[in-house]
Design a protein around this motif. Structure first.
Motif, mmCIF file in Angstrom:
data_model
loop_
_atom_site.group_PDB
_atom_site.id
_atom_site.type_symbol
_atom_site.label_atom_id
_atom_site.label_comp_id
_atom_site.label_asym_id
_atom_site.label_seq_id
_atom_site.Cartn_x
_atom_site.Cartn_y
_atom_site.Cartn_z
ATOM 1 N N UNK A 85 0.826 -1.198 0.000
ATOM 2 C CA UNK A 85 0.000 0.000 0.000
ATOM 3 C C UNK A 85 0.868 1.259 0.000
ATOM 4 N N UNK A 86 1.966 1.231 0.761
ATOM 5 C CA UNK A 86 2.875 2.381 0.797
ATOM 6 C C UNK A 86 3.491 2.612 -0.576
ATOM 7 N N UNK A 87 3.958 1.537 -1.196
ATOM 8 C CA UNK A 87 4.543 1.646 -2.538
ATOM 9 C C UNK A 87 3.502 2.151 -3.532
ATOM 10 N N UNK A 88 2.275 1.652 -3.412
ATOM 11 C CA UNK A 88 1.224 2.049 -4.337
ATOM 12 C C UNK A 88 0.790 3.492 -4.183
ATOM 13 N N UNK A 89 0.887 4.030 -2.978
ATOM 14 C CA UNK A 89 0.394 5.396 -2.743
ATOM 15 C C UNK A 89 1.455 6.459 -3.033
ATOM 16 N N UNK A 90 2.729 6.079 -3.107
ATOM 17 C CA UNK A 90 3.801 7.057 -3.289
ATOM 18 C C UNK A 90 3.645 7.928 -4.547
ATOM 19 N N UNK A 92 0.978 8.892 -6.101
ATOM 20 C CA UNK A 92 -0.117 9.842 -5.887
ATOM 21 C C UNK A 92 0.294 10.935 -4.911
ATOM 22 N N UNK A 93 1.130 10.598 -3.932
ATOM 23 C CA UNK A 93 1.615 11.598 -2.979
ATOM 24 C C UNK A 93 2.420 12.667 -3.713
ATOM 25 N N UNK A 94 3.318 12.231 -4.578
ATOM 26 C CA UNK A 94 4.176 13.171 -5.314
ATOM 27 C C UNK A 94 3.356 14.055 -6.253
ATOM 28 N N UNK A 95 2.525 13.428 -7.069
ATOM 29 C CA UNK A 95 1.726 14.182 -8.043
ATOM 30 C C UNK A 95 0.669 15.032 -7.348
ATOM 31 N N UNK A 152 0.873 4.459 -10.127
ATOM 32 C CA UNK A 152 1.095 5.438 -11.200
ATOM 33 C C UNK A 152 -0.208 5.699 -11.959
ATOM 34 N N UNK A 153 -0.971 4.661 -12.213
ATOM 35 C CA UNK A 153 -2.272 4.832 -12.860
ATOM 36 C C UNK A 153 -3.192 5.696 -11.993
ATOM 37 N N UNK A 154 -3.087 5.519 -10.671
ATOM 38 C CA UNK A 154 -3.941 6.276 -9.763
ATOM 39 C C UNK A 154 -3.723 7.787 -9.901
ATOM 40 N N UNK A 196 -4.476 10.371 3.455
ATOM 41 C CA UNK A 196 -3.485 11.426 3.241
ATOM 42 C C UNK A 196 -4.112 12.704 2.728
ATOM 43 N N UNK A 197 -5.024 12.576 1.758
ATOM 44 C CA UNK A 197 -5.687 13.762 1.197
ATOM 45 C C UNK A 197 -6.508 14.482 2.263
#
Length: 276
Positions: A85-90, A92-95, A152-154, A196-197
């Motif tokens: 989950x952490x890897x998947x959310x990274x 979206x955090x940056x963008x 990345x798709x997210x 996070x949002x």
């Protein structure tokens, strides 16, 4: 915002959060139809915060998947799950941070034209994505690479009207996951993403002062989150079964029709405000 507006918007959020039709886009459209003032900081924050209320239904329905650790093996599995989950959310955090810092996100949230256009574009894509991506492999598990690429798709969902659910499920299918497995990982990934949002919005709101924190506004946030939570739980159960059996085409046509109607209304000078 009034209590009636809050209830209606929360129901729309709960119904659409896990459907590939863009819950943010539907809330923006609903706010316009109800005459909710756009550009207001509280309205922007409300849009994200009640989404987190809906996302909590994932934790409730998949409680064992998140927290059950009866032995060392299950503990290791949970640590890997959290790591994925952490890897998947990274991404979206940056963008997401970049879009928020630049002011692009706030501008997009106020644009009904962008929402309508993305509903149509995403709808057209969904008519064909089952044929393109529905080729599940024997390895139907989410690994580190798949988690990152789905993340990345997210990032596409930073554009209202795109749909975070659609982007992540299609991302999973592109990575050879079955529709059901892709949908479930989409649900799981929504938890840290929306948490996070929500946290960022709350921090920004407190930085600008606490004048917004009236008893009425706090009550509206609580009501919105509770309603979104309950409705989302019901909608999520239905969605997994429907998506597994029928795929995306029905949602694609729905998006195209809604988006086209809104674009036509705007192009002909009609206001979306139905309630004053």
């Amino acid at each position: 915002m009034t209590l009636i507006q809050t209830i209606i918007i929360a129901i729309v959020e709960g119904l659409t959060e896990f459907l590939p039709v863009s819950s943010t886009g539907h809330m923006i459209i609903t706010q316009n139809l109800l005459g909710v003032q756009q550009g207001d900081p509280f309205v922007h924050a409300f849009t994200f915060i009640i989404q987190f209320g809906a996302i909590l239904s994932v934790v409730c329905l998949y409680w064992k998947h998140f927290f059950q650790m009866r032995n060392y093996e299950e503990f290791v599995d949970k640590m890997k799950f959290y790591g994925l989950l952490i890897v998947g959310v990274l991404p979206a955090v940056v963008i997401g941070l970049a879009a928020k810092k630049s002011g692009l996100l706030d501008w997009l949230l106020d644009s009904v034209v962008v929402v309508a256009a993305m509903l149509v574009i995403g709808g057209v894509f969904m008519l064909f994505c089952d044929r393109i991506f529905n080729k599940g492999s024997e390895n139907n598990q989410v690994d580190w690479k798949r988690a990152f690429l789905i993340g990345c798709w997210q990032c596409l969902s930073v554009i209202p009207g795109t749909s975070r659910s659609m982007a992540t499920i299609v991302g999973g299918m592109q990575q050879k996951l079955t529709r059901k497995r892709a949908a479930e990982f989409s649900f799981f990934l929504a938890v840290p993403t929306m948490a996070g949002a929500t946290l960022l919005d709350l921090i920004d709101m407190f930085k600008e002062g606490t004048t917004w924190a009236t008893s009425n506004n706090i009550m509206l946030l609580i009501v919105g989150c509770v309603i979104a939570f309950v409705v989302a739980m019901l909608a999520m159960k239905w969605f997994v079964g429907f998506l597994t059996k029928y795929g995306f085409r029905a949602f694609g046509w729905y998006r195209i029709i809604i988006g086209a109607v809104i674009l036509l209304m705007l192009a002909t000078g009609h206001s979306l405000v139905m309630v004053d």
